[in-house]
Design a protein around this motif. Structure first.
Motif, PDB file in Angstrom:
ATOM      1  N   HIS A  77       0.796  -1.232   0.000  1.00  0.00           N
ATOM      2  CA  HIS A  77       0.000   0.000   0.000  1.00  0.00           C
ATOM      3  C   HIS A  77       0.829   1.282   0.000  1.00  0.00           C
ATOM      4  N   GLY A  78       2.054   1.214   0.443  1.00  0.00           N
ATOM      5  CA  GLY A  78       2.853   2.428   0.595  1.00  0.00           C
ATOM      6  C   GLY A  78       2.741   2.994   1.998  1.00  0.00           C
ATOM      7  N   THR A  79       3.221   4.203   2.173  1.00  0.00           N
ATOM      8  CA  THR A  79       3.232   4.853   3.491  1.00  0.00           C
ATOM      9  C   THR A  79       1.868   5.450   3.814  1.00  0.00           C
ATOM     10  N   PRO A  80       1.307   5.174   4.981  1.00  0.00           N
ATOM     11  CA  PRO A  80       0.011   5.769   5.347  1.00  0.00           C
ATOM     12  C   PRO A  80       0.081   7.287   5.425  1.00  0.00           C
ATOM     13  N   ASP A  81      -1.032   7.929   5.097  1.00  0.00           N
ATOM     14  CA  ASP A  81      -1.149   9.372   5.306  1.00  0.00           C
ATOM     15  C   ASP A  81      -1.375   9.672   6.781  1.00  0.00           C
ATOM     16  N   ILE A  82      -2.111   8.769   7.434  1.00  0.00           N
ATOM     17  CA  ILE A  82      -2.429   8.921   8.858  1.00  0.00           C
ATOM     18  C   ILE A  82      -2.127   7.612   9.571  1.00  0.00           C
ATOM     19  N   LEU A  83      -1.454   7.713  10.697  1.00  0.00           N
ATOM     20  CA  LEU A  83      -1.189   6.568  11.568  1.00  0.00           C
ATOM     21  C   LEU A  83      -1.843   6.845  12.912  1.00  0.00           C
ATOM     22  N   ILE A  84      -2.799   6.006  13.290  1.00  0.00           N
ATOM     23  CA  ILE A  84      -3.497   6.181  14.563  1.00  0.00           C
ATOM     24  C   ILE A  84      -3.054   5.083  15.520  1.00  0.00           C
ATOM     25  N   ASN A  85      -2.209   5.453  16.478  1.00  0.00           N
ATOM     26  CA  ASN A  85      -1.707   4.534  17.500  1.00  0.00           C
ATOM     27  C   ASN A  85      -2.741   4.456  18.619  1.00  0.00           C
ATOM     28  N   ASN A  86      -3.664   3.530  18.462  1.00  0.00           N
ATOM     29  CA  ASN A  86      -4.793   3.446  19.386  1.00  0.00           C
ATOM     30  C   ASN A  86      -4.739   2.228  20.301  1.00  0.00           C
ATOM     31  N   ALA A  87      -4.057   1.164  19.885  1.00  0.00           N
ATOM     32  CA  ALA A  87      -4.084  -0.082  20.659  1.00  0.00           C
ATOM     33  C   ALA A  87      -3.593   0.142  22.086  1.00  0.00           C
ATOM     34  N   GLY A  88      -4.296  -0.450  23.028  1.00  0.00           N
ATOM     35  CA  GLY A  88      -3.896  -0.310  24.427  1.00  0.00           C
ATOM     36  C   GLY A  88      -4.325  -1.533  25.218  1.00  0.00           C
ATOM     37  N   ALA A  89      -3.686  -1.735  26.345  1.00  0.00           N
ATOM     38  CA  ALA A  89      -4.017  -2.888  27.180  1.00  0.00           C
ATOM     39  C   ALA A  89      -3.600  -2.593  28.610  1.00  0.00           C
ATOM     40  N   GLY A  90      -4.085  -3.411  29.516  1.00  0.00           N
ATOM     41  CA  GLY A  90      -3.619  -3.303  30.893  1.00  0.00           C
ATOM     42  C   GLY A  90      -4.711  -3.130  31.912  1.00  0.00           C
ATOM     43  N   ARG A  91      -4.627  -3.924  32.986  1.00  0.00           N
ATOM     44  CA  ARG A  91      -5.585  -3.825  34.076  1.00  0.00           C
ATOM     45  C   ARG A  91      -5.121  -2.803  35.103  1.00  0.00           C
ATOM     46  N   TRP A  92      -6.077  -2.143  35.717  1.00  0.00           N
ATOM     47  CA  TRP A  92      -5.798  -1.153  36.751  1.00  0.00           C
ATOM     48  C   TRP A  92      -5.668  -1.889  38.082  1.00  0.00           C
ATOM     49  N   LYS A  93      -4.425  -2.011  38.556  1.00  0.00           N
ATOM     50  CA  LYS A  93      -4.151  -2.746  39.783  1.00  0.00           C
ATOM     51  C   LYS A  93      -3.035  -2.045  40.541  1.00  0.00           C
ATOM     52  N   SER A  94      -2.969  -2.285  41.834  1.00  0.00           N
ATOM     53  CA  SER A  94      -1.881  -1.727  42.639  1.00  0.00           C
ATOM     54  C   SER A  94      -0.570  -2.420  42.285  1.00  0.00           C
ATOM     55  N   LEU A  96       1.625  -4.124  44.084  1.00  0.00           N
ATOM     56  CA  LEU A  96       1.821  -5.465  44.625  1.00  0.00           C
ATOM     57  C   LEU A  96       0.878  -6.491  44.013  1.00  0.00           C
ATOM     58  N   ASP A  97      -0.196  -6.025  43.403  1.00  0.00           N
ATOM     59  CA  ASP A  97      -1.117  -6.937  42.729  1.00  0.00           C
ATOM     60  C   ASP A  97      -0.775  -7.125  41.257  1.00  0.00           C
ATOM     61  N   THR A  98       0.263  -6.427  40.780  1.00  0.00           N
ATOM     62  CA  THR A  98       0.650  -6.478  39.367  1.00  0.00           C
ATOM     63  C   THR A  98       1.924  -7.292  39.212  1.00  0.00           C
ATOM     64  N   THR A  99       1.900  -8.279  38.341  1.00  0.00           N
ATOM     65  CA  THR A  99       3.102  -9.090  38.110  1.00  0.00           C
ATOM     66  C   THR A  99       4.057  -8.352  37.174  1.00  0.00           C
ATOM     67  N   ALA A 100       5.308  -8.803  37.163  1.00  0.00           N
ATOM     68  CA  ALA A 100       6.291  -8.217  36.255  1.00  0.00           C
ATOM     69  C   ALA A 100       5.872  -8.403  34.801  1.00  0.00           C
ATOM     70  N   ALA A 150       1.030   0.449  37.248  1.00  0.00           N
ATOM     71  CA  ALA A 150       1.701   0.146  35.987  1.00  0.00           C
ATOM     72  C   ALA A 150       0.967   0.775  34.810  1.00  0.00           C
ATOM     73  N   TYR A 151      -0.353   0.799  34.874  1.00  0.00           N
ATOM     74  CA  TYR A 151      -1.144   1.412  33.811  1.00  0.00           C
ATOM     75  C   TYR A 151      -0.805   2.891  33.676  1.00  0.00           C
ATOM     76  N   ILE A 152      -0.757   3.598  34.805  1.00  0.00           N
ATOM     77  CA  ILE A 152      -0.461   5.031  34.784  1.00  0.00           C
ATOM     78  C   ILE A 152       0.945   5.282  34.252  1.00  0.00           C
TER      79      ILE A 152
END
Length: 267
Positions: A77-94, A96-100, A150-152
């Motif tokens: 297709h060639g180079t995009p005119d617009i790139l929208i970096n929208n993908a995201g992930a992650g649970r909101w946890k403290s 000590l409740d978040t693994t590495a 970790a989310y923040i």
């Protein structure tokens, strides 16, 4: 009008809504996400509506997979005119409740996914002296509250990436827009159980919940106007400015807005 638009996280939620919106507007839309079945469904719906779409199933946490998929897109297709970096992930946890592993995953997507994709397509944009990059994030890029450590941190990385990239690209003709969205009703909450319970309760008069379609229109309008940073709902800008001068006050109010332990559902 943009002719070629690439959207990550395009299999549902904000990404799907943005892909459909650009497809309806006449652009060819390139959809990236991990779930092939859902991607094909979205691409098929765009084509049925008279638009043009191509789906690319890719694990955006995998730098090698991004490199391979980006090379394929450039060939096809060639180079995009617009790139929208929208993908995201992650649970909101403290902390000590978040693994590495969970913390690493939140850095891989959205931050490193945006870094690697932008790096792949930026040379073509610079050579063309034109292009637009959008980075989608949440108020966590500027504000902090308990039980989302970790989310923040990952969302702060997204804001830093967009702002530093903008400085790099000054004078190249390539623009960078940071879109800061408040609560958006998407499948994110289903995919990240326990996160909604750790979210400060919004004031419906000041910060109403957005639909995916409303969020998509915010992104499109911000890109069309070449905006640097957009907050939606607009009250978020005032809150961020207040946080810059009185961070303890804002942090105190956000802590007060958290659900009480007796009413919150544990992970």
């Amino acid at each position: 009008m943009a002719n070629l638009v690439l959207v990550t996280g395009a299999s549902s939620g904000i990404g799907e809504a943005a892909a459909r919106l650009y497809g309806e507007g006449g652009a060819k839309v390139l959809l990236l996400a991990r779930n092939r079945e859902r991607l094909d469904r979205v691409a098929g719906a765009i084509r049925e509506g008279g638009g043009k779409a191509a789906a690319y199933s890719v694990d955006l946490a995998d730098a090698a997979a991004i490199e391979e998929t980006s090379a394929r897109i450039l060939r096809e297709h060639g180079t995009p005119d617009i790139l929208i970096n929208n993908a995201g992930a992650g649970r909101w946890k403290s902390l000590l409740d978040t693994t590495a592993e969970e913390a690493l995953a939140m850095i891989e997507v959205p931050y490193l996914a945006a870094f690697n994709l932008t790096r792949a397509f930026l040379p073509g944009m610079i050579a063309r002296k034109g292009g637009a990059i959008a980075c989608i994030t949440s108020p966590a890029s500027y504000l902090v509250w308990p039980k989302a450590t970790a989310y923040i941190a990952a969302r702060h990385a997204m804001a830093g990436f967009a702002e530093a990239l903008r400085a790099d690209l000054k004078g190249t003709g390539v623009t960078v827009t940071l879109v800061v969205l408040g609560t958006v009703e998407t499948p994110y909450w289903e995919h990240n159980p326990g996160s909604r319970e750790n979210m400060p309760a919004p004031n419906p008069l000041l910060a109403p919940t957005l639909s995916s379609e409303e969020a998509a229109r915010v992104i499109r309008d911000a890109l069309e106007r070449g905006r640097r940073t957009v907050f939606k709902p607009a009250i978020l800008r005032a809150l961020v400015l207040l946080n810059a001068v009185a961070p303890r006050l804002v942090a105190k109010q956000l802590r007060r807005a958290l659900p009480k332990p007796s009413t919150a559902r544990g992970d």
